[in-house]
Write a protein that holds these residues in place. Structure first.
Motif, short mmCIF file in Angstrom:
data_model
loop_
_atom_site.label_atom_id
_atom_site.label_comp_id
_atom_site.label_asym_id
_atom_site.label_seq_id
_atom_site.Cartn_x
_atom_site.Cartn_y
_atom_site.Cartn_z
N GLN A 1 -11.29 -1.42 -0.22
CA GLN A 1 -12.28 -0.61 -0.94
C GLN A 1 -12.29 -1.02 -2.42
OE1 GLN A 1 -13.88 1.49 1.13
NE2 GLN A 1 -12.46 0.62 2.63
N PRO A 2 -13.32 -0.62 -3.15
CA PRO A 2 -13.29 -0.84 -4.60
C PRO A 2 -12.05 -0.16 -5.19
CG PRO A 2 -15.49 -0.16 -3.91
CD PRO A 2 -14.58 0.00 -2.71
N THR A 3 -11.33 -0.84 -6.07
CA THR A 3 -10.09 -0.27 -6.60
C THR A 3 -10.36 0.87 -7.57
OG1 THR A 3 -8.04 -0.76 -7.76
CG2 THR A 3 -9.97 -1.99 -8.48
N PRO A 4 -9.54 1.93 -7.51
CA PRO A 4 -9.65 2.99 -8.51
C PRO A 4 -8.96 2.63 -9.83
CG PRO A 4 -7.93 3.54 -6.95
CD PRO A 4 -8.54 2.23 -6.48
N TYR A 5 -8.26 1.49 -9.84
CA TYR A 5 -7.47 1.12 -11.02
C TYR A 5 -8.20 0.15 -11.92
CZ TYR A 5 -3.87 3.20 -8.14
OH TYR A 5 -3.15 4.07 -7.36
N GLU A 6 -7.73 0.09 -13.15
CA GLU A 6 -8.32 -0.85 -14.10
C GLU A 6 -7.98 -2.28 -13.70
OE1 GLU A 6 -8.41 -1.78 -18.91
OE2 GLU A 6 -7.02 -0.28 -18.13
#
Lengths: 146, 146
Positions: free
Chosen positions: A7-12
């Motif tokens: 999935q698209p990462t929630p992190y920077e």
């Protein structure tokens, strides 16, 4: 089952190409803690060919080198576990002699409640600003000159 | 302070050359658990040059491949921590879905008391005899053909 790392990462994202990305986890106890995550959903290092094993490890070691230069930890911890998320990702964890778990694994027993020494405090502070930019820049220049 | 890894190892050496050795830890919960230990007293991967980083990781991945073939774990865990012994060594840990800590790190919280499923029991048994010889042989042939 949906894979979190697909999935698209929630992190920077500090750096990425079409093969892997470097993310900053913003871990409260380990402010410079990064992961290098393979883009493809592949489980084990021995599922990669030798060239891609080498490419992924070069990214890991580039992050390690940048982290040492910017936050100067007592020790670097590297790990690829993936028991919960069997999609290749490497943990790069800067450890300090009086952090929350030292000398245990940061997955192990907590040995002190308020770990923050001056150096760690400085790192937390620094990583909110200038040093984070330095870390990004070092990772970028180290990986891209490989 | 004396470094444990600079002393003669108390563990069975499955393979070695003048650069690194592969030892079997005989861990009761993780019977095929191996370490790849650098011979030289060097602290971090980024203290090695690129050629020696690659050489050490090739040994790690050779052990991983041999371990997968011989004991067929659910997941391989790889880690270089060294907080207590800052002398480069890699943990290669075969994990099973109902081992003592799964899906936690084996340094983390124990989640079951009697982890031994049939596969793990079989591995414990096997590693006392034929499969250990197979593991040694696979490591040897994989590393030596690199």
């Amino acid at each position: 089952m949906t894979c979190d790392l697909c999935q698209p990462t929630p992190y920077e994202i500090l750096w990425h190409d079409d093969f892997c990305r470097v993310v900053l986890l913003n871990d409260a106890d380990y402010p410079a803690y990064c992961r290098v995550e393979l883009i493809a959903h592949i489980k084990e290092m021995s599922d990669l060919d030798a060239q891609n094993q080498h490419r992924l490890m070069q990214a890991v070691f580039a992050v390690e080198a940048a982290m040492r230069e910017v936050v100067n930890p007592e020790k670097i911890n590297l790990a690829s576990l993936g028991n919960k998320t069997p999609h290749l990702h490497w943990h790069i964890i800067p450890r300090f002699a009086d952090d929350k778990h030292f000398p245990n694994s940061h997955w192990g027993e907590v040995v002190r409640g308020e770990p923050r020494n001056d150096a760690l405090q400085a790192n937390i502070h620094a990583l909110s600003g200038h040093a984070k930019l330095m870390l990004i820049d070092k990772i970028k220049t180290t990986i891209e000159k490989l």
